[in-house]
Design a protein around this motif. Structure first.
Motif, PDB file in Angstrom:
ATOM      1  N   PHE A  86       3.833   6.155  -5.128  1.00 46.37           N
ATOM      2  CA  PHE A  86       3.971   6.295  -6.573  1.00 46.37           C
ATOM      3  C   PHE A  86       2.906   7.222  -7.154  1.00 46.37           C
ATOM      4  CE2 PHE A  86       3.269   5.008 -10.986  1.00 46.37           C
ATOM      5  CZ  PHE A  86       4.549   5.195 -11.479  1.00 46.37           C
ATOM      6  N   TYR A  87       1.675   7.091  -6.651  1.00 52.22           N
ATOM      7  CA  TYR A  87       0.566   7.888  -7.173  1.00 52.22           C
ATOM      8  C   TYR A  87       0.231   9.075  -6.261  1.00 52.22           C
ATOM      9  CZ  TYR A  87      -0.629   4.809 -11.104  1.00 52.22           C
ATOM     10  OH  TYR A  87      -0.637   4.112 -12.290  1.00 52.22           O
ATOM     11  N   ASP A  93      -9.295   3.564  -4.619  1.00 53.64           N
ATOM     12  CA  ASP A  93      -9.537   2.442  -5.537  1.00 53.64           C
ATOM     13  C   ASP A  93      -8.293   2.129  -6.355  1.00 53.64           C
ATOM     14  OD1 ASP A  93     -12.056   1.808  -4.855  1.00 53.64           O
ATOM     15  OD2 ASP A  93     -13.026   2.622  -6.657  1.00 53.64           O
ATOM     16  N   LEU A  94      -7.614   3.193  -6.791  1.00 51.82           N
ATOM     17  CA  LEU A  94      -6.420   3.032  -7.616  1.00 51.82           C
ATOM     18  C   LEU A  94      -5.333   2.299  -6.825  1.00 51.82           C
ATOM     19  CD1 LEU A  94      -4.729   3.634 -10.147  1.00 51.82           C
ATOM     20  CD2 LEU A  94      -4.249   5.914  -9.203  1.00 51.82           C
ATOM     21  N   VAL A  95      -5.148   2.682  -5.574  1.00 51.70           N
ATOM     22  CA  VAL A  95      -4.141   2.026  -4.725  1.00 51.70           C
ATOM     23  C   VAL A  95      -4.529   0.562  -4.490  1.00 51.70           C
ATOM     24  CG1 VAL A  95      -3.139   1.989  -2.399  1.00 51.70           C
ATOM     25  CG2 VAL A  95      -3.321   4.157  -3.651  1.00 51.70           C
ATOM     26  N   LYS A  96      -5.803   0.323  -4.274  1.00 52.14           N
ATOM     27  CA  LYS A  96      -6.292  -1.049  -4.063  1.00 52.14           C
ATOM     28  C   LYS A  96      -6.023  -1.896  -5.322  1.00 52.14           C
ATOM     29  CE  LYS A  96     -10.456  -3.296  -2.388  1.00 52.14           C
ATOM     30  NZ  LYS A  96     -11.902  -3.114  -2.268  1.00 52.14           N
ATOM     31  N   GLN A 143       0.827  -1.214   0.000  1.00 50.59           N
ATOM     32  CA  GLN A 143       0.000   0.000   0.000  1.00 50.59           C
ATOM     33  C   GLN A 143       0.862   1.265   0.000  1.00 50.59           C
ATOM     34  OE1 GLN A 143      -3.319  -0.053   2.714  1.00 50.59           O
ATOM     35  NE2 GLN A 143      -3.372   2.176   2.811  1.00 50.59           N
ATOM     36  N   GLN A 144       1.916   1.245   0.801  1.00 53.64           N
ATOM     37  CA  GLN A 144       2.781   2.419   0.916  1.00 53.64           C
ATOM     38  C   GLN A 144       3.489   2.724  -0.406  1.00 53.64           C
ATOM     39  OE1 GLN A 144       5.489   2.138   4.296  1.00 53.64           O
ATOM     40  NE2 GLN A 144       6.800   3.706   3.373  1.00 53.64           N
ATOM     41  N   GLN A 145       3.950   1.694  -1.085  1.00 59.09           N
ATOM     42  CA  GLN A 145       4.621   1.891  -2.384  1.00 59.09           C
ATOM     43  C   GLN A 145       3.659   2.456  -3.423  1.00 59.09           C
ATOM     44  OE1 GLN A 145       6.020  -2.232  -2.679  1.00 59.09           O
ATOM     45  NE2 GLN A 145       8.045  -1.437  -3.193  1.00 59.09           N
TER      46      GLN A 145
END
Ligand code: ATP
Ligand code: MG
Length: 137
Positions: free
Chosen positions: A48-49, A60-63, A42-44
């Motif tokens: 990044f985003y 949602d994008l991170v998920k 999750q942290q990476q």
């Protein structure tokens, strides 16, 4: 020559489309000079985003980006940043030109198969996010 960061996203990796997408990149004259398969935590993904932190689709994008392995690559070539964006096609596959990677491999505006850096400064930053200098050919 220029370098850019490419990511083959979890949707395309899950569908076994790494080879087909890399073939498109190579046919477009882009050379793969570094590559690693990673399952982002999750942290990476959040880091990044980070630029999209306040967008409604961020969570949602991170998920999505942590839902499975990705292939992170550095591509090199003449105008590599623009060339890669061109063959990727529009963010939303419904708007992507025929024959582009997203037109052919993306599912929807979120699960859109690939990432590509959008400018020289972001390319430099994104490459350094995933690769040490001694990992680049
Ligand atoms: P990328 O940065 O991944 O190369 P992009 O530059 O075409 O794609 P951005 O606007 O930077 O698009 O958005 C980053 C990513 O966030 C998109 O690739 C997509 O996965 C997701 N995304 C963008 N817009 C939406 C949206 N409206 N709804 C859901 N997810 C979105
Ligand atoms: Mg972007």
């Amino acid at each position: 020559v220029e370098r850019t960061l490419s990511i083959i996203k979890p949707d395309a990796v899950a569908r076994n489309q790494i080879g087909a997408i890399c073939a498109r990149l190579e046919k477009a004259g882009l050379r793969i000079v570094a590559a690693k398969m990673l399952h982002l935590d999750q942290q990476q993904a959040e880091g990044f985003y980070a630029v999209h932190r306040d967008r409604p689709f961020f969570r949602d994008l991170v998920k999505f980006m942590t839902s499975g392995p990705v292939l992170v690559q550095v591509l090199e070539g003449e105008s590599a940043i623009a060339r890669n964006r061109e063959i990727m096609g529009a963010t939303d596959p419904k708007k992507a030109s025929p024959g582009t990677i997203r037109a052919d491999f993306a599912t929807n505006v979120e699960e859109n198969a690939v990432h590509g850096s959008d400018a020289p400064e972001t390319a430099k930053k994104e490459i350094a996010y995933f690769f040490r200098d001694d990992e680049l050919c």
